[in-house]
Motif scaffolding. Structure first.
Motif, mmCIF file in Angstrom:
data_model
loop_
_atom_site.group_PDB
_atom_site.id
_atom_site.type_symbol
_atom_site.label_atom_id
_atom_site.label_comp_id
_atom_site.label_asym_id
_atom_site.label_seq_id
_atom_site.Cartn_x
_atom_site.Cartn_y
_atom_site.Cartn_z
ATOM 1 N N THR A 61 0.830 -1.212 0.000
ATOM 2 C CA THR A 61 0.000 0.000 0.000
ATOM 3 C C THR A 61 0.860 1.256 0.000
ATOM 4 N N PHE A 62 2.071 1.187 0.577
ATOM 5 C CA PHE A 62 2.938 2.365 0.556
ATOM 6 C C PHE A 62 3.319 2.735 -0.870
ATOM 7 N N THR A 63 3.488 1.711 -1.732
ATOM 8 C CA THR A 63 4.027 1.982 -3.059
ATOM 9 C C THR A 63 2.962 1.986 -4.152
ATOM 10 N N THR A 64 1.708 1.724 -3.772
ATOM 11 C CA THR A 64 0.662 1.644 -4.790
ATOM 12 C C THR A 64 -0.491 2.549 -4.380
ATOM 13 N N THR A 65 -0.927 3.424 -5.257
ATOM 14 C CA THR A 65 -2.076 4.254 -4.906
ATOM 15 C C THR A 65 -3.316 3.358 -4.884
ATOM 16 N N PRO A 66 -4.320 3.750 -4.094
ATOM 17 C CA PRO A 66 -5.532 2.932 -4.017
ATOM 18 C C PRO A 66 -6.129 2.666 -5.400
ATOM 19 N N ASN A 67 -6.052 3.661 -6.272
ATOM 20 C CA ASN A 67 -6.604 3.478 -7.617
ATOM 21 C C ASN A 67 -5.879 2.386 -8.392
#
Ligand SMILES: Nc1ncnc2c1ncn2[C@@H]1O[C@H](COP(=O)(O)OP(=O)(O)O)[C@@H](O)[C@H]1O
Ligand SMILES: [Mg+2]
Lengths: 284, 269
Positions: free
Chosen positions: B127-133
Protein backbone atom coordinates in the motif's frame (compact mmCIF):
# COMPACT_ATOMS: atom_id res chain seq x y z
CA UNK A 1 -0.16 40.25 28.67
CA UNK A 2 -2.51 37.34 28.74
CA UNK A 3 -1.14 35.16 25.95
CA UNK A 4 2.39 35.27 24.57
CA UNK A 5 3.85 33.27 21.68
CA UNK A 6 7.63 33.29 21.63
CA UNK A 7 9.29 32.10 18.40
CA UNK A 8 6.90 29.22 17.75
CA UNK A 9 7.70 26.73 14.99
CA UNK A 10 5.62 23.73 14.05
CA UNK A 11 6.35 20.97 11.56
CA UNK A 12 3.71 18.37 10.61
CA UNK A 13 4.80 14.74 9.99
CA UNK A 14 8.45 15.47 10.56
CA UNK A 15 10.87 13.30 8.60
CA UNK A 16 8.39 11.92 6.05
CA UNK A 17 7.33 12.83 2.54
CA UNK A 18 4.36 14.65 4.08
CA UNK A 19 6.58 16.98 6.10
CA UNK A 20 5.16 20.48 6.24
CA UNK A 21 6.53 23.50 8.03
CA UNK A 22 3.14 24.91 9.06
CA UNK A 23 4.25 27.66 11.47
CA UNK A 24 7.45 29.64 11.03
CA UNK A 25 8.90 31.61 13.92
CA UNK A 26 5.65 33.12 15.19
CA UNK A 27 5.82 35.68 18.00
CA UNK A 28 3.06 37.92 19.34
CA UNK A 29 1.23 38.86 22.49
CA UNK A 30 -2.43 39.40 23.23
CA UNK A 31 -3.87 41.52 26.04
CA UNK A 32 -6.92 40.64 28.06
CA UNK A 33 -10.14 41.83 26.47
CA UNK A 34 -8.81 42.29 22.95
CA UNK A 35 -10.78 41.28 19.86
CA UNK A 36 -8.28 39.83 17.39
CA UNK A 37 -9.07 38.95 13.80
CA UNK A 38 -6.94 36.23 12.21
CA UNK A 39 -6.94 36.11 8.43
CA UNK A 40 -4.93 34.26 5.80
CA UNK A 41 -5.29 32.21 2.66
CA UNK A 42 -6.43 28.56 3.00
CA UNK A 43 -3.48 26.50 4.20
CA UNK A 44 -1.62 29.47 5.64
CA UNK A 45 -1.60 27.91 9.11
CA UNK A 46 -4.48 29.63 10.92
CA UNK A 47 -6.02 26.46 12.33
CA UNK A 48 -2.63 25.11 13.31
CA UNK A 49 -1.87 28.36 15.11
CA UNK A 50 -5.08 28.42 17.15
CA UNK A 51 -4.61 24.77 18.14
CA UNK A 52 -1.34 25.80 19.78
CA UNK A 53 -3.11 28.35 21.93
CA UNK A 54 -4.84 25.77 24.13
CA UNK A 55 -2.05 23.21 23.97
CA UNK A 56 -3.77 20.71 21.66
CA UNK A 57 -0.74 20.76 19.42
CA UNK A 58 2.72 21.08 20.91
CA UNK A 59 5.14 23.37 19.13
CA UNK A 60 8.25 21.86 17.57
CA UNK A 61 10.21 24.75 19.11
CA UNK A 62 9.43 27.95 20.99
CA UNK A 63 7.44 28.79 24.11
CA UNK A 64 3.91 29.88 24.96
CA UNK A 65 2.94 31.77 28.11
CA UNK A 66 -0.59 32.09 29.43
CA UNK A 67 -1.12 34.54 32.32
CA UNK A 68 2.61 34.44 32.88
CA UNK A 69 2.99 30.65 33.08
CA UNK A 70 4.93 28.57 30.59
CA UNK A 71 2.35 26.09 29.25
CA UNK A 72 5.05 23.60 28.27
CA UNK A 73 6.43 23.42 31.84
CA UNK A 74 6.29 19.84 33.11
CA UNK A 75 3.98 20.69 36.02
CA UNK A 76 1.57 22.83 33.96
CA UNK A 77 -1.93 21.37 33.74
CA UNK A 78 -2.98 21.47 30.09
CA UNK A 79 -6.55 20.52 30.99
CA UNK A 80 -6.90 23.67 33.08
CA UNK A 81 -5.57 25.65 30.16
CA UNK A 82 -8.19 24.13 27.87
CA UNK A 83 -10.98 25.21 30.19
CA UNK A 84 -9.65 28.77 30.23
CA UNK A 85 -8.98 29.02 26.53
CA UNK A 86 -12.09 27.83 24.73
CA UNK A 87 -11.54 26.70 21.15
CA UNK A 88 -14.43 26.33 18.76
CA UNK A 89 -13.26 24.26 15.81
CA UNK A 90 -14.15 24.70 12.19
CA UNK A 91 -17.52 22.98 11.59
CA UNK A 92 -18.00 22.43 15.34
CA UNK A 93 -21.42 20.82 14.76
CA UNK A 94 -19.56 17.70 13.63
CA UNK A 95 -18.57 17.03 17.23
CA UNK A 96 -22.12 16.85 18.65
CA UNK A 97 -22.79 13.41 20.10
CA UNK A 98 -25.37 13.46 22.88
CA UNK A 99 -29.04 12.56 22.75
CA UNK A 100 -30.24 16.02 23.70
CA UNK A 101 -28.97 19.54 23.17
CA UNK A 102 -28.69 20.18 26.90
CA UNK A 103 -26.70 17.03 27.59
CA UNK A 104 -24.29 17.91 24.83
CA UNK A 105 -23.64 21.39 26.15
CA UNK A 106 -23.16 20.17 29.72
CA UNK A 107 -20.39 17.79 28.59
CA UNK A 108 -17.75 20.51 29.02
CA UNK A 109 -18.80 21.73 32.49
CA UNK A 110 -19.05 18.11 33.66
CA UNK A 111 -15.50 17.48 32.52
CA UNK A 112 -14.40 20.37 34.71
CA UNK A 113 -15.66 18.43 37.72
CA UNK A 114 -18.25 21.04 38.74
CA UNK A 115 -21.18 20.02 40.91
CA UNK A 116 -24.42 19.28 39.11
CA UNK A 117 -26.21 22.51 39.84
CA UNK A 118 -23.32 24.68 38.75
CA UNK A 119 -22.79 22.63 35.58
CA UNK A 120 -26.46 22.88 34.65
CA UNK A 121 -26.47 26.58 35.33
CA UNK A 122 -23.52 27.15 33.05
CA UNK A 123 -24.97 25.00 30.26
CA UNK A 124 -28.30 26.82 30.46
CA UNK A 125 -26.62 30.21 30.48
CA UNK A 126 -24.43 29.31 27.48
CA UNK A 127 -27.45 28.18 25.48
CA UNK A 128 -29.20 31.45 26.30
CA UNK A 129 -26.12 33.39 25.16
CA UNK A 130 -26.16 31.83 21.70
CA UNK A 131 -29.91 32.28 21.44
CA UNK A 132 -31.14 28.70 21.76
CA UNK A 133 -34.59 28.75 23.36
CA UNK A 134 -35.99 26.49 26.08
CA UNK A 135 -38.06 24.59 23.51
CA UNK A 136 -34.91 23.09 21.98
CA UNK A 137 -33.18 21.94 25.18
CA UNK A 138 -34.52 18.41 24.91
CA UNK A 139 -34.35 18.14 21.14
CA UNK A 140 -31.79 15.83 19.55
CA UNK A 141 -28.89 17.90 18.28
CA UNK A 142 -29.05 15.95 15.03
CA UNK A 143 -32.53 17.26 14.25
CA UNK A 144 -31.55 20.92 14.31
CA UNK A 145 -30.81 23.15 11.34
CA UNK A 146 -27.21 23.87 10.38
CA UNK A 147 -27.16 27.26 12.09
CA UNK A 148 -28.77 25.92 15.27
CA UNK A 149 -26.30 23.04 15.43
CA UNK A 150 -23.46 25.49 15.12
CA UNK A 151 -24.88 27.58 17.98
CA UNK A 152 -25.24 24.55 20.20
CA UNK A 153 -21.65 23.55 19.48
CA UNK A 154 -20.44 27.04 20.34
CA UNK A 155 -22.48 26.93 23.56
CA UNK A 156 -20.66 23.68 24.38
CA UNK A 157 -17.42 25.66 24.59
CA UNK A 158 -18.95 28.78 26.19
CA UNK A 159 -20.39 26.66 28.99
CA UNK A 160 -16.86 26.17 30.29
CA UNK A 161 -16.69 29.94 30.84
CA UNK A 162 -13.35 30.47 29.13
CA UNK A 163 -11.28 33.64 29.59
CA UNK A 164 -10.31 33.52 25.94
CA UNK A 165 -12.64 32.37 23.18
CA UNK A 166 -11.16 31.27 19.86
CA UNK A 167 -13.48 30.69 16.92
CA UNK A 168 -12.11 28.99 13.80
CA UNK A 169 -14.26 30.15 10.89
CA UNK A 170 -17.47 30.06 12.93
CA UNK A 171 -19.60 31.28 10.04
CA UNK A 172 -18.30 29.06 7.23
CA UNK A 173 -21.20 27.57 5.30
CA UNK A 174 -23.97 29.51 7.06
CA UNK A 175 -26.58 31.72 5.43
CA UNK A 176 -26.16 35.53 5.89
CA UNK A 177 -28.75 35.66 8.66
CA UNK A 178 -27.21 32.83 10.63
CA UNK A 179 -23.81 34.39 10.12
CA UNK A 180 -24.71 37.85 11.40
CA UNK A 181 -26.62 36.29 14.29
CA UNK A 182 -23.65 34.36 15.54
CA UNK A 183 -21.24 37.26 15.13
CA UNK A 184 -23.56 39.65 16.93
CA UNK A 185 -23.78 37.23 19.85
CA UNK A 186 -20.01 37.03 19.99
CA UNK A 187 -19.69 40.79 19.93
CA UNK A 188 -22.23 41.11 22.73
CA UNK A 189 -20.37 38.54 24.77
CA UNK A 190 -17.13 40.44 24.19
CA UNK A 191 -18.64 43.75 25.27
CA UNK A 192 -20.55 42.44 28.26
CA UNK A 193 -18.09 40.05 29.86
CA UNK A 194 -14.80 41.46 28.57
CA UNK A 195 -13.73 38.05 27.30
CA UNK A 196 -10.80 37.99 24.88
CA UNK A 197 -11.85 36.92 21.38
CA UNK A 198 -9.78 35.52 18.55
CA UNK A 199 -11.81 35.20 15.37
CA UNK A 200 -10.53 33.30 12.34
CA UNK A 201 -12.45 34.20 9.21
CA UNK A 202 -12.33 34.65 5.47
CA UNK A 203 -14.74 37.55 5.54
CA UNK A 204 -12.98 40.89 5.53
CA UNK A 205 -16.31 42.59 6.23
CA UNK A 206 -16.70 40.60 9.45
CA UNK A 207 -13.18 41.42 10.55
CA UNK A 208 -13.65 45.11 9.77
CA UNK A 209 -16.87 45.19 11.75
CA UNK A 210 -15.61 43.48 14.87
CA UNK A 211 -11.84 43.22 15.30
CA UNK A 212 -9.56 45.80 16.97
CA UNK A 213 -6.39 44.21 15.67
CA UNK A 214 -5.62 41.87 12.79
CA UNK A 215 -3.08 39.08 12.43
CA UNK A 216 -2.34 38.16 8.83
CA UNK A 217 -0.87 34.72 8.16
CA UNK A 218 0.85 33.83 4.90
CA UNK A 219 2.54 30.48 4.20
CA UNK A 220 3.07 29.79 7.89
CA UNK A 221 4.42 33.24 8.72
CA UNK A 222 2.77 36.01 10.68
CA UNK A 223 3.26 38.83 8.19
CA UNK A 224 1.11 41.57 9.74
CA UNK A 225 0.08 42.33 13.29
CA UNK A 226 -1.53 45.77 13.39
CA UNK A 227 -4.74 47.66 14.17
CA UNK A 228 -7.55 46.90 11.71
CA UNK A 229 -7.40 50.12 9.74
CA UNK A 230 -3.64 49.94 9.25
CA UNK A 231 -3.86 46.42 7.90
CA UNK A 232 -6.56 47.30 5.39
CA UNK A 233 -4.64 50.37 4.22
CA UNK A 234 -2.04 47.85 2.98
CA UNK A 235 -4.61 46.18 0.75
CA UNK A 236 -2.21 45.99 -2.20
CA UNK A 237 -0.02 43.65 -0.14
CA UNK A 238 -3.07 41.73 1.05
CA UNK A 239 -4.06 41.10 -2.55
CA UNK A 240 -0.70 39.49 -3.21
CA UNK A 241 -1.56 37.02 -0.45
CA UNK A 242 -4.92 36.34 -2.11
CA UNK A 243 -6.70 38.40 0.52
CA UNK A 244 -8.42 41.74 0.15
CA UNK A 245 -9.77 44.78 1.95
CA UNK A 246 -13.52 45.09 2.60
CA UNK A 247 -15.59 46.05 -0.43
CA UNK A 248 -16.35 49.53 0.92
CA UNK A 249 -12.64 50.35 1.13
CA UNK A 250 -12.45 49.73 -2.62
CA UNK A 251 -15.53 51.86 -3.20
CA UNK A 252 -14.00 54.75 -1.25
CA UNK A 253 -10.74 54.39 -3.17
CA UNK A 254 -12.63 54.46 -6.47
CA UNK A 255 -14.49 57.62 -5.43
CA UNK A 256 -11.23 59.24 -4.48
CA UNK A 257 -9.72 58.32 -7.87
CA UNK A 258 -12.53 60.23 -9.54
CA UNK A 259 -11.14 63.33 -7.83
CA UNK A 260 -13.66 63.56 -5.00
CA UNK A 261 -11.98 64.07 -1.66
CA UNK A 262 -13.05 61.29 0.70
CA UNK A 263 -10.92 59.42 3.27
CA UNK A 264 -9.82 55.98 2.06
CA UNK A 265 -9.20 54.35 5.42
CA UNK A 266 -12.88 53.47 5.75
CA UNK A 267 -13.54 49.79 6.43
CA UNK A 268 -17.20 49.42 7.36
CA UNK A 269 -20.41 50.31 5.58
CA UNK A 270 -21.53 52.46 8.53
CA UNK A 271 -18.37 54.54 8.38
CA UNK A 272 -18.66 54.92 4.62
CA UNK A 273 -22.22 56.10 4.97
CA UNK A 274 -21.20 58.73 7.51
CA UNK A 275 -18.36 59.97 5.30
CA UNK A 276 -20.51 60.21 2.20
CA UNK A 277 -23.25 62.06 4.09
CA UNK A 278 -20.59 64.46 5.38
CA UNK A 279 -19.49 64.99 1.79
CA UNK A 280 -23.04 65.87 0.70
CA UNK A 281 -23.35 68.34 3.56
CA UNK A 282 -20.07 69.96 2.54
CA UNK A 283 -21.22 70.25 -1.04
CA UNK A 284 -24.49 71.71 0.25
CA UNK B 1 -1.45 11.38 17.42
CA UNK B 2 -3.80 9.05 15.63
CA UNK B 3 -2.56 10.27 12.28
CA UNK B 4 0.70 8.54 13.04
CA UNK B 5 -0.93 5.26 12.09
CA UNK B 6 0.60 4.70 8.70
CA UNK B 7 -0.91 1.33 7.85
CA UNK B 8 -2.73 1.27 4.52
CA UNK B 9 -1.44 4.67 3.49
CA UNK B 10 0.28 5.60 0.25
CA UNK B 11 3.77 7.05 0.50
CA UNK B 12 4.53 9.25 -2.49
CA UNK B 13 8.07 8.96 -3.79
CA UNK B 14 9.55 7.70 -7.01
CA UNK B 15 11.06 4.22 -6.80
CA UNK B 16 11.19 1.12 -8.98
CA UNK B 17 8.56 -0.38 -6.73
CA UNK B 18 6.25 2.58 -7.21
CA UNK B 19 6.53 2.23 -10.96
CA UNK B 20 5.82 -1.50 -11.09
CA UNK B 21 2.51 -2.72 -12.43
CA UNK B 22 0.09 -3.13 -9.51
CA UNK B 23 -0.63 -6.72 -10.60
CA UNK B 24 3.00 -7.63 -10.02
CA UNK B 25 2.87 -6.15 -6.55
CA UNK B 26 -0.38 -7.92 -5.71
CA UNK B 27 0.90 -11.28 -6.87
CA UNK B 28 4.19 -10.59 -5.15
CA UNK B 29 2.51 -9.80 -1.85
CA UNK B 30 0.40 -12.94 -1.97
CA UNK B 31 3.46 -15.05 -2.80
CA UNK B 32 5.37 -13.40 0.01
CA UNK B 33 2.64 -14.14 2.54
CA UNK B 34 2.42 -17.75 1.37
CA UNK B 35 6.18 -18.07 1.62
CA UNK B 36 6.05 -16.88 5.23
CA UNK B 37 4.07 -19.96 6.18
CA UNK B 38 6.01 -22.41 4.06
CA UNK B 39 9.16 -22.75 6.08
CA UNK B 40 10.05 -23.67 9.61
CA UNK B 41 13.79 -23.38 9.63
CA UNK B 42 16.42 -20.82 10.26
CA UNK B 43 17.49 -20.79 6.59
CA UNK B 44 13.98 -19.98 5.51
CA UNK B 45 14.03 -16.95 7.77
CA UNK B 46 17.26 -15.78 6.26
CA UNK B 47 15.84 -16.02 2.73
CA UNK B 48 12.67 -14.15 3.70
CA UNK B 49 14.55 -11.49 5.65
CA UNK B 50 16.92 -10.81 2.78
CA UNK B 51 14.02 -10.58 0.36
CA UNK B 52 12.01 -8.24 2.58
CA UNK B 53 15.02 -6.05 3.39
CA UNK B 54 15.89 -5.60 -0.27
CA UNK B 55 12.33 -4.75 -1.20
CA UNK B 56 12.16 -2.17 1.61
CA UNK B 57 15.42 -0.70 0.40
CA UNK B 58 14.14 -0.53 -3.18
CA UNK B 59 10.88 1.13 -2.15
CA UNK B 60 12.66 4.26 -0.82
CA UNK B 61 10.05 4.49 1.92
CA UNK B 62 11.85 5.58 5.12
CA UNK B 63 12.19 2.69 7.55
CA UNK B 64 10.88 4.88 10.38
CA UNK B 65 7.67 5.44 8.48
CA UNK B 66 7.19 1.72 7.91
CA UNK B 67 7.81 0.85 11.54
CA UNK B 68 5.28 3.41 12.70
CA UNK B 69 2.62 1.29 10.98
CA UNK B 70 3.57 -1.62 13.23
CA UNK B 71 2.66 0.32 16.35
CA UNK B 72 -1.01 0.02 15.48
CA UNK B 73 -0.94 -3.78 15.61
CA UNK B 74 1.38 -4.24 18.54
CA UNK B 75 -1.54 -5.46 20.67
CA UNK B 76 -2.41 -8.26 18.25
CA UNK B 77 1.25 -9.19 18.10
CA UNK B 78 1.51 -9.36 21.88
CA UNK B 79 -1.62 -11.49 22.10
CA UNK B 80 -0.28 -14.04 19.67
CA UNK B 81 3.07 -14.19 21.34
CA UNK B 82 1.41 -14.53 24.73
CA UNK B 83 -0.84 -17.40 23.70
CA UNK B 84 1.91 -19.24 21.90
CA UNK B 85 4.27 -18.75 24.78
CA UNK B 86 2.06 -20.07 27.55
CA UNK B 87 -0.29 -22.47 25.85
CA UNK B 88 2.00 -24.60 23.74
CA UNK B 89 2.36 -28.06 25.30
CA UNK B 90 5.79 -29.68 25.51
CA UNK B 91 8.97 -29.85 27.52
CA UNK B 92 8.85 -27.12 30.22
CA UNK B 93 11.96 -25.03 30.58
CA UNK B 94 10.46 -22.74 33.16
CA UNK B 95 7.65 -23.42 35.58
CA UNK B 96 6.04 -21.25 38.21
CA UNK B 97 2.74 -22.57 39.60
CA UNK B 98 0.42 -23.03 36.66
CA UNK B 99 2.55 -20.80 34.48
CA UNK B 100 4.72 -22.92 32.30
CA UNK B 101 6.92 -22.00 29.39
CA UNK B 102 7.99 -24.77 27.08
CA UNK B 103 10.79 -24.97 24.63
CA UNK B 104 8.30 -25.45 21.81
CA UNK B 105 6.23 -22.53 23.07
CA UNK B 106 9.23 -20.26 23.04
CA UNK B 107 10.08 -21.25 19.51
CA UNK B 108 6.60 -20.97 18.11
CA UNK B 109 6.03 -17.63 19.87
CA UNK B 110 9.22 -16.27 18.35
CA UNK B 111 8.40 -17.57 14.89
CA UNK B 112 4.85 -16.33 15.06
CA UNK B 113 5.98 -12.86 16.07
CA UNK B 114 8.41 -12.71 13.18
CA UNK B 115 5.87 -14.03 10.72
CA UNK B 116 3.19 -11.56 11.72
CA UNK B 117 5.63 -8.68 11.67
CA UNK B 118 6.84 -9.64 8.22
CA UNK B 119 3.30 -10.15 7.02
CA UNK B 120 2.33 -6.66 8.08
CA UNK B 121 5.53 -5.14 6.73
CA UNK B 122 5.10 -6.93 3.41
CA UNK B 123 1.50 -5.98 2.88
CA UNK B 124 1.94 -2.40 4.04
CA UNK B 125 4.82 -2.09 1.63
CA UNK B 126 2.31 -2.81 -1.11
CA UNK B 127 0.00 0.00 0.00
CA UNK B 128 2.94 2.36 0.56
CA UNK B 129 4.03 1.98 -3.06
CA UNK B 130 0.66 1.64 -4.79
CA UNK B 131 -2.08 4.25 -4.91
CA UNK B 132 -5.53 2.93 -4.02
CA UNK B 133 -6.60 3.48 -7.62
CA UNK B 134 -3.79 1.40 -9.03
CA UNK B 135 -4.40 -1.25 -6.44
CA UNK B 136 -8.02 -1.68 -7.39
CA UNK B 137 -7.26 -1.55 -11.10
CA UNK B 138 -4.78 -4.33 -10.59
CA UNK B 139 -7.18 -6.36 -8.49
CA UNK B 140 -9.99 -5.93 -10.96
CA UNK B 141 -7.77 -7.05 -13.77
CA UNK B 142 -6.41 -10.07 -11.89
CA UNK B 143 -9.87 -11.23 -10.90
CA UNK B 144 -11.41 -10.65 -14.29
CA UNK B 145 -11.64 -14.34 -15.19
CA UNK B 146 -13.97 -14.76 -12.20
CA UNK B 147 -16.64 -12.79 -14.04
CA UNK B 148 -17.46 -15.92 -15.97
CA UNK B 149 -18.70 -17.51 -12.77
CA UNK B 150 -20.79 -14.41 -11.98
CA UNK B 151 -18.50 -12.83 -9.40
CA UNK B 152 -19.17 -9.04 -9.36
CA UNK B 153 -15.51 -8.26 -9.87
CA UNK B 154 -15.88 -4.59 -10.69
CA UNK B 155 -18.15 -3.93 -7.73
CA UNK B 156 -15.79 -5.67 -5.32
CA UNK B 157 -12.87 -3.69 -6.67
CA UNK B 158 -14.81 -0.43 -6.39
CA UNK B 159 -15.82 -1.19 -2.83
CA UNK B 160 -12.25 -1.93 -1.95
CA UNK B 161 -10.94 1.25 -3.48
CA UNK B 162 -13.51 3.32 -1.61
CA UNK B 163 -12.68 1.58 1.64
CA UNK B 164 -8.98 2.23 1.13
CA UNK B 165 -9.63 5.82 0.25
CA UNK B 166 -11.63 6.29 3.42
CA UNK B 167 -8.94 5.06 5.81
CA UNK B 168 -6.89 8.26 5.83
CA UNK B 169 -10.03 10.39 5.73
CA UNK B 170 -11.49 8.71 8.77
CA UNK B 171 -8.17 8.86 10.61
CA UNK B 172 -8.02 12.56 9.97
CA UNK B 173 -11.60 12.92 11.11
CA UNK B 174 -10.86 10.95 14.29
CA UNK B 175 -7.95 13.24 15.01
CA UNK B 176 -10.11 16.31 14.53
CA UNK B 177 -13.00 15.10 16.68
CA UNK B 178 -10.61 13.96 19.38
CA UNK B 179 -9.04 17.39 19.50
CA UNK B 180 -12.43 19.09 19.50
CA UNK B 181 -13.60 17.01 22.47
CA UNK B 182 -10.30 17.52 24.28
CA UNK B 183 -10.89 21.23 23.86
CA UNK B 184 -14.07 20.61 25.88
CA UNK B 185 -12.10 18.91 28.61
CA UNK B 186 -12.55 15.30 27.46
CA UNK B 187 -9.89 12.92 28.69
CA UNK B 188 -9.09 9.91 26.52
CA UNK B 189 -6.02 8.75 28.35
CA UNK B 190 -6.60 8.18 32.05
CA UNK B 191 -8.94 5.96 34.05
CA UNK B 192 -9.81 2.26 34.10
CA UNK B 193 -11.13 0.22 31.21
CA UNK B 194 -14.76 1.08 31.89
CA UNK B 195 -14.12 4.79 32.15
CA UNK B 196 -12.02 4.74 29.03
CA UNK B 197 -14.63 2.85 27.06
CA UNK B 198 -17.19 5.41 28.15
CA UNK B 199 -14.91 8.27 27.18
CA UNK B 200 -14.92 6.89 23.63
CA UNK B 201 -18.61 7.72 23.12
CA UNK B 202 -18.01 11.41 22.38
CA UNK B 203 -15.50 10.26 19.78
CA UNK B 204 -17.34 7.34 18.19
CA UNK B 205 -20.79 8.88 17.75
CA UNK B 206 -19.58 11.86 15.70
CA UNK B 207 -17.24 9.56 13.81
CA UNK B 208 -20.09 7.27 12.73
CA UNK B 209 -22.29 10.20 11.85
CA UNK B 210 -19.55 11.64 9.72
CA UNK B 211 -18.79 8.31 8.05
CA UNK B 212 -22.42 7.96 7.02
CA UNK B 213 -22.56 11.54 5.85
CA UNK B 214 -19.47 11.04 3.73
CA UNK B 215 -20.74 7.78 2.31
CA UNK B 216 -23.99 9.46 1.40
CA UNK B 217 -22.23 12.39 -0.26
CA UNK B 218 -20.02 10.03 -2.21
CA UNK B 219 -22.95 7.95 -3.45
CA UNK B 220 -24.70 11.12 -4.54
CA UNK B 221 -21.62 12.41 -6.35
CA UNK B 222 -21.18 9.09 -8.14
CA UNK B 223 -24.78 9.03 -9.24
CA UNK B 224 -24.61 12.63 -10.39
CA UNK B 225 -21.81 11.54 -12.70
CA UNK B 226 -23.87 8.66 -14.01
CA UNK B 227 -21.87 5.88 -12.40
CA UNK B 228 -23.70 2.59 -12.98
CA UNK B 229 -21.22 -0.18 -12.42
CA UNK B 230 -18.55 -1.75 -14.55
CA UNK B 231 -20.55 -2.67 -17.65
CA UNK B 232 -18.88 -1.19 -20.73
CA UNK B 233 -16.57 0.99 -18.67
CA UNK B 234 -13.15 1.76 -20.15
CA UNK B 235 -9.98 2.89 -18.39
CA UNK B 236 -8.12 6.12 -18.82
CA UNK B 237 -4.86 4.33 -18.08
CA UNK B 238 -5.20 0.67 -19.06
CA UNK B 239 -2.69 -1.56 -17.30
CA UNK B 240 0.16 -2.72 -19.49
CA UNK B 241 3.13 -4.87 -18.52
CA UNK B 242 6.57 -3.53 -19.36
CA UNK B 243 10.06 -5.03 -19.22
CA UNK B 244 10.62 -4.41 -15.53
CA UNK B 245 7.36 -6.14 -14.68
CA UNK B 246 8.47 -9.36 -16.42
CA UNK B 247 11.82 -9.14 -14.64
CA UNK B 248 10.02 -8.76 -11.32
CA UNK B 249 7.92 -11.83 -12.01
CA UNK B 250 11.16 -13.70 -12.68
CA UNK B 251 12.64 -12.47 -9.40
CA UNK B 252 9.50 -13.59 -7.60
CA UNK B 253 9.76 -17.03 -9.16
CA UNK B 254 13.38 -17.35 -8.09
CA UNK B 255 12.45 -16.26 -4.58
CA UNK B 256 9.65 -18.79 -4.39
CA UNK B 257 12.03 -21.45 -5.71
CA UNK B 258 14.55 -20.58 -3.01
CA UNK B 259 11.97 -20.81 -0.23
CA UNK B 260 10.60 -24.11 -1.50
CA UNK B 261 14.11 -25.54 -1.81
CA UNK B 262 14.92 -24.52 1.73
CA UNK B 263 11.68 -26.14 2.83
CA UNK B 264 12.67 -29.39 1.10
CA UNK B 265 16.13 -29.25 2.60
CA UNK B 266 14.48 -28.97 6.03
CA UNK B 267 12.58 -32.17 5.40
CA UNK B 268 15.69 -33.98 4.27
CA UNK B 269 17.83 -32.99 7.24
N1 LIG C 1 -2.95 17.09 10.52
C1 LIG C 1 -2.14 17.54 9.56
N2 LIG C 1 -1.12 16.79 9.07
C2 LIG C 1 -0.28 17.27 8.13
N3 LIG C 1 -0.36 18.49 7.60
C3 LIG C 1 -1.35 19.29 8.02
C4 LIG C 1 -2.29 18.86 9.02
N4 LIG C 1 -3.16 19.88 9.25
C5 LIG C 1 -2.79 20.88 8.43
N5 LIG C 1 -1.70 20.54 7.69
C6 LIG C 1 -1.00 21.39 6.72
O1 LIG C 1 -0.51 22.54 7.40
C7 LIG C 1 -0.76 23.71 6.66
C8 LIG C 1 -1.59 24.69 7.48
O2 LIG C 1 -2.89 24.16 7.62
P1 LIG C 1 -4.04 24.88 8.46
O3 LIG C 1 -3.47 25.32 9.76
O4 LIG C 1 -5.20 23.96 8.51
O5 LIG C 1 -4.35 26.14 7.55
P2 LIG C 1 -5.63 27.09 7.51
O6 LIG C 1 -6.45 26.83 8.74
O7 LIG C 1 -5.04 28.46 7.47
O8 LIG C 1 -6.36 26.77 6.26
C9 LIG C 1 -1.47 23.28 5.39
O9 LIG C 1 -0.53 23.26 4.36
C10 LIG C 1 -1.96 21.90 5.67
O10 LIG C 1 -1.93 21.10 4.51
MG1 LIG D 1 -8.44 26.20 8.89
Amino acid sequence: MQLIFDHINYVYSRGTAYERHALKDISFSIKKGEFIGLIGHTGSGKSTLVQHMNGLVKATSGSIYFNGDDIYASDYKLRDLRSKIGLVFQYPEHQLFETTVFKDVIFGPNNLGLDRLEAELRAYEALKMVGIGDDLLDASPFELSGGQKRRVAIAGVLAMRPEVLILDEPTAGLDPKGRDGILEQIKKLHEESGITIILVTHSMEDIANYADRIFVMNRGELVMNQPTKEVFSRYKELEQMQLAAPQVTYVMNAIKERGINVPTDVTTVAEAKAEILKLFHRMG
Amino acid sequence: MIRDITIGQYYPTDSILHRLDPRVKLVGTILFIVSLFLFHSFYGYIAVTIFLASVIKLSKVPFRFIVKGLKAVVIILLFTVFFNLFLTPGEPIFQFGIIKITDEGLRSAGFMAIRLTYLILGSSLMTFTTTPNQLTDGLERLMRPLRHIKVPVHEIAMMMSIALRFIPILLEETDKIMKAQMARGADFESGGILKRAKSMIPLLVPLFVSAFRRANDLAMAMEARCYRGGEGRTKMKPLKYSGRDYISYLVLLIYLGAVITSRMLENLL
